[in-house]
Design an enzyme around this catalytic site. Structure first.
Site, mmCIF file in Angstrom:
data_model
loop_
_atom_site.group_PDB
_atom_site.id
_atom_site.type_symbol
_atom_site.label_atom_id
_atom_site.label_comp_id
_atom_site.label_asym_id
_atom_site.label_seq_id
_atom_site.Cartn_x
_atom_site.Cartn_y
_atom_site.Cartn_z
ATOM 1 N N GLU A 625 20.225 57.301 34.050
ATOM 2 C CA GLU A 625 21.464 57.396 33.271
ATOM 3 C C GLU A 625 22.176 58.727 33.500
ATOM 4 O O GLU A 625 23.021 59.136 32.700
ATOM 5 C CB GLU A 625 21.158 57.175 31.785
ATOM 6 C CG GLU A 625 20.629 55.762 31.537
ATOM 7 C CD GLU A 625 20.513 55.385 30.071
ATOM 8 O OE1 GLU A 625 20.633 56.276 29.202
ATOM 9 O OE2 GLU A 625 20.323 54.186 29.808
ATOM 10 N N LYS A 753 24.625 46.115 22.515
ATOM 11 C CA LYS A 753 24.790 45.898 23.953
ATOM 12 C C LYS A 753 25.163 44.435 24.131
ATOM 13 O O LYS A 753 24.310 43.550 23.955
ATOM 14 C CB LYS A 753 23.471 46.171 24.682
ATOM 15 C CG LYS A 753 22.984 47.624 24.617
ATOM 16 C CD LYS A 753 21.536 47.696 25.106
ATOM 17 C CE LYS A 753 21.060 49.138 25.271
ATOM 18 N NZ LYS A 753 19.602 49.199 25.493
HETATM 19 P P1 PGA Z 1 18.054 49.913 29.217
HETATM 20 O O1 PGA Z 1 17.842 51.220 28.345
HETATM 21 O O2 PGA Z 1 19.486 49.727 29.478
HETATM 22 O O3 PGA Z 1 17.235 50.230 30.436
HETATM 23 O O4 PGA Z 1 17.462 48.792 28.431
HETATM 24 C C1 PGA Z 1 18.768 51.746 27.482
HETATM 25 C C2 PGA Z 1 18.163 51.931 26.124
HETATM 26 O O5 PGA Z 1 16.974 51.647 25.927
HETATM 27 O O6 PGA Z 1 18.872 52.314 25.222
HETATM 28 ZN ZN ZN Z 2 17.083 51.967 23.760
#
Ligand code: PGA
Ligand code: ZN
Length: 834
Positions: A625, A753
């Site tokens: 990230e 998400k």
């Molecule tokens: P991921 O991680 O997009 O790899 O699931 C992001 C998070 O856990 O917030």
């Molecule tokens: Zn997370």
């Protein structure tokens, strides 16, 4: 607008047309709410009481009394007392449930059958009425249901029960029933006016009678009655109702000289409010009629006469349903009407029929129907004609899920009906094509980019993917398969649909998906289409995406603009080496996005310098990230660096710390593997406690325990009440899981998400639940990102608490910050990388 009266709007509003129809019905119900009605029609100005334009100076009267009967009576008495502040000397009313008042006694009576309770209450009402003298004013609340509730003697009560039973199967009209009722009572048909004479009487009439005949409401206790004993007897004879003791109603007009019968709410009150709501939503409207209809067929006929596109036809009143003797079907007039309308509906049309008192002879107010209802019935193998013929609408609508639920209401203006014929879609509003292609994400993995085209407008969404994915996230199919599914199955199902009907598009995607995991198409294909459609719709409407989302989400707000959760040190599943903790974030504690961004970039630069003082340059790498990855030293080491970087950077805004523990990733067979030790949940809790002691600025913590352990989350949240404990893998943007977490007291924050749940509508539904419970929403990227900037619009459009988008300098992450900055009008930031 106050709290929704229709309780299951969210579940029923699966298309734009349904959404509009429910909003219109809601406006009608709001307008007839008893408290609203009274506050709109009765006001006190000094000593002068104004009722619907008429003036009564209370100073001219010795005393003011309140009596009343009917479903609205108790709430109305309660509200009147508040409006008239200390001016009511005494009162008694009978309704359906008591309400504590200061000087008015309220009674709960029975309806539709009179009973001894009703008689006891009526005795008290009569006592108050007798006390009123020439120089007194009596306010009389007259509302629907009053015929049964007002019962002047046990004799009347017994006769009333007998009459009601005999009438049920007689086929007589409600007017005929009321004519007889007036002559078995000493209070109805103007009898109460006689008792009250010579006091001044102001009757506030809540009309439940179609057509607005005031003397029919509660059988007209304060209205002159021109029917005679002979007429009543003729009705009894006509239907062979049995033996009744009849008395004549007062015919001396003197008794009515000081009576003011004032209608304050009726069916038309609701219909005009519905008309205004429909008009605001851009529909042509007309009120077809507000009276009584002989059969369901008549009603259907009236409504279906030339409905224009983009129109809402409104009707009020009552449809007579004659149930054959011995029939065992359940359901009310409105359910029956909805069933009769169903086969007659044109594509896109929505019909709503509901009882304004929320009680359609059953515990439901009525039903909403469209072709979706018919399709569900077919899937379930239910025949609408069979259920209609059996007068059995209740089980039908329970099975298809299209009942409208309000709970029992104390307002009652008979039934409310509406037929909505959708606007004709213009070429630019209709989905004309959907394409998909395979692209690479920030990790170099394949994903899809979907484009939804509506005439000359288009929207594209490039789908991200996670590495530490929650077990309950929707399915993901390989990118090339997903692209094929989008261009075939999904494309053919969606072309021709209104691009602006997000609810219907998402419903279709859910249907194609087949199960909660959307495995029929793949959650990645579904979210690609869902968000691309949203962007295309925004374009078609000439709106920025965030503004279109704000419209969808009802312009709600948790914060003026989202706070930034900026991930500076990566670990766990997002790094090959380093800390087992996945994210170490800073959160500039401000909703000034530009100031937050400047501060975050500055702290990031300081952090880089600090790390280079202690590690060789090649030991400091970059994680998924965009944050730094440092060799694993100790759990608290990354936090120490972040804390030091904050302290050594001269920022104007205060800066908090956050972490995503992503604890599922170091959980193994009941234990957490950290720093070479195996810890049980309680020991991990102890470790967190010392982290919080050491770093009091650590105030947002995500997924501190494994994704199924709601109890451990709750325990942690209870021990750290000031910390926002955030669910991500725990909740996976899933409304049911969030509800479970809320019930358990597990979280005060949730990561949002869209690709965890598969459609934008479901994403917003989960956010709605969070907003309802004060749970902070943090819209988030995924570790495998694309250049798409949609989440910035989503975060801003919903005005949620936060946006989590990684380190500010990696291009896929910077795209989100850039978009948010440009939305918030500060796009002059300095995009330095280091
Ligand atoms: P991921 O991680 O997009 O790899 O699931 C992001 C998070 O856990 O917030
Ligand atoms: Zn997370």
């Amino acid at each position: 607008m106050s709290k929704n009266i229709i309780k299951n709007t969210h579940r029923l509003a699966t298309s734009q047309a349904r959404c509009d129809a429910l909003a219109i019905a809601e406006a009608g119900l709001q307008a007839i709410d008893t408290q609203t009605v009274l506050r709109n029609s009765v006001e006190l100005d000094g000593t002068v009481m104004r009722v619907a334009g008429q003036r009564f100076d209370l100073a001219h009267y010795d005393h003011t009394y309140v009596i009343g009967f009917g479903k609205a009576a108790c709430t109305a008495a309660f509200t009147l007392e508040q409006i008239l502040i200390d001016r009511v000397k005494e009162g008694a009313v009978v309704g359906l449930s008591e309400r504590v008042c200061q000087t008015i006694d309220t009674y709960a009576g029975t309806h539709p059958m009179p009973s001894a309770q009703n008689y006891t209450a009526t005795k008290h009402i009569e006592e108050v009425a007798h006390r009123a003298k020439e120089n007194d004013l009596v306010l009389v609340i007259v509302s629907g249901g009053g015929s049964a509730l007002l019962c002047s003697s046990m004799g009347e009560c017994d006769q009333g029960q007998k009459l009601f039973n005999a009438f049920l199967s007689s086929g007589g009209t409600i007017e005929e029933l009321n004519t007889v009722r007036k002559h078995i009572s000493h209070l109805k048909g103007g009898g109460l006016a006689k008792v009250l004479y010579p006091a001044t009487v102001v009757s506030l009439i809540f009309s439940d009678v179609p057509g607005g005949d005031l003397s029919a409401v509660a059988s007209g206790p304060t209205c002159y009655d021109d029917s005679t004993v002979e007429e009543a007897q003729a009705i009894i004879d006509r239907y062979d109702l049995g033996q009744f003791n009849l008395n004549e109603t007062p015919k001396d007009l003197t008794y009515f000289k000081r009576v003011h019968n004032i209608p304050i709410v009726s069916n038309m009150t609701a219909l005009t409010a519905m008309q205004a709501a429909a008009w605001t939503l851009g529909y042509q409207t007309d009120i077809v009629s507000a009276t009584q209809y002989a059969t369901a067929g008549d009603t259907v006929e009236l409504l279906q006469t030339e409905p224009a596109a983009g129109s809402v036809r409104l009707m009020g009143g009552e449809t007579k349903v004659t149930v054959p003797p011995g029939n065992t079907g359940t359901g009310g007039r409105n359910g029956q009407l909805a069933l009769s309308m169903l086969p007659r509906l044109q594509p896109g049309q929505v019909f709503v029929s509901l009882a304004s008192d929320g009680y359609d002879n059953t515990d439901t107010a009525g039903a909403i129907v469209d072709q979706q209802t018919a399709a569900t019935a077919t899937t379930l193998g239910l025949s609408m004609t069979k259920y209609a013929a059996a007068f059995d609408s209740y089980p039908f609508f329970t099975a298809v899920g299209d009942h409208i639920d309000t709970g029992v209401l104390d307002s009652n203006v008979s039934d409310l009906l509406l037929l909505l014929t959708p606007k004709v879609a213009t070429a630019t509003d209709v989905i004309t094509d959907i394409t998909a292609k395979v692209i690479k994400d920030s990790r170099g993995n394949s994903t899809i980019s979907v484009t939804v085209i509506a005439g000359e407008h288009a929207g594209t969404f490039a789908v991200p993917s996670g590495a530490s994915t929650g077990a309950r996230e929707v399915s993901v199919v390989p990118a090339s398969a997903a692209a094929t599914i989008v261009q075939n199955a999904i494309r053919s199902a969606l072309v021709g649909m209104l691009v602006t009907d997000q609810a219907a598009i998402d419903q279709k995607l859910r249907t194609l998906g087949g199960d909660a995991s959307l495995s029929g198409v793949g959650g990645n294909a579904a979210i690609g289409v869902s968000v691309a459609a949203c962007k295309a719709a925004a374009a078609a409407q000439g709106l920025p995406v965030h503004a279109y989302i704000a419209d969808l989400f009802g312009h709600q707000s948790q914060a003026p603009a989202p706070r930034l959760l900026v991930n500076l040190i990566n670990g766990g599943a997002h790094a090959k080496v380093g800390s087992p903790i996945q994210e170490h974030q800073i959160i500039p504690d401000t909703d000034d996005v530009a100031a937050a961004h400047v501060a975050a970039v500055a702290v990031q630069q300081t952090l880089h310098q600090l790390l280079l003082q202690d590690f060789a340059p090649k030991q400091v790498t970059i994680g998924d990230e965009g944050g730094f990855v440092i060799p694993s030293v100790g759990i608290d080491t990354p936090f120490m660096y972040v804390k030091a970087a904050i302290e050594q950077t001269n920022t104007v805004v205060p800066i908090l710390m956050g972490a995503d523990m992503a604890a599922s990733s170091f959980y193994n067979k009941g234990e957490y593997e950290l720093e070479g030790k195996r810890l049980v949940a309680g020991e991990l809790q102890t470790l967190y406690r010392s982290l919080h002691t050491q770093f009091p600025q650590l105030q947002l913590v995500e997924d501190p325990f494994v994704e199924h352990d709601y109890a451990a989350f709750a325990c942690y949240q209870a021990a750290q009440p000031a910390v926002t404990c955030i669910g991500d893998d725990l909740t996976t943007t899933n409304k049911a899981s969030l509800q479970k977490a809320i019930t358990a007291g597990a979280v005060t924050g949730i990561i949002i998400k869209p690709n965890q749940i598969g459609t934008l509508s479901d994403t917003l539904a989960t956010m709605q639940l969070a907003y309802d419970h004060g749970v902070r929403c943090i819209v988030s990227h995924r570790s495998g990102e694309t250049m798409d900037d949609f989440i910035a619009d989503l975060a801003y459009g919903t005005k949620c608490y936060g946006l989590k988008a990684g380190a500010p300098n990696q291009p896929e992450r910077a795209a989100k910050y850039d978009r948010l900055l440009s939305i918030t009008n500060y796009n002059t930031y300095d995009n330095q990388s280091n």
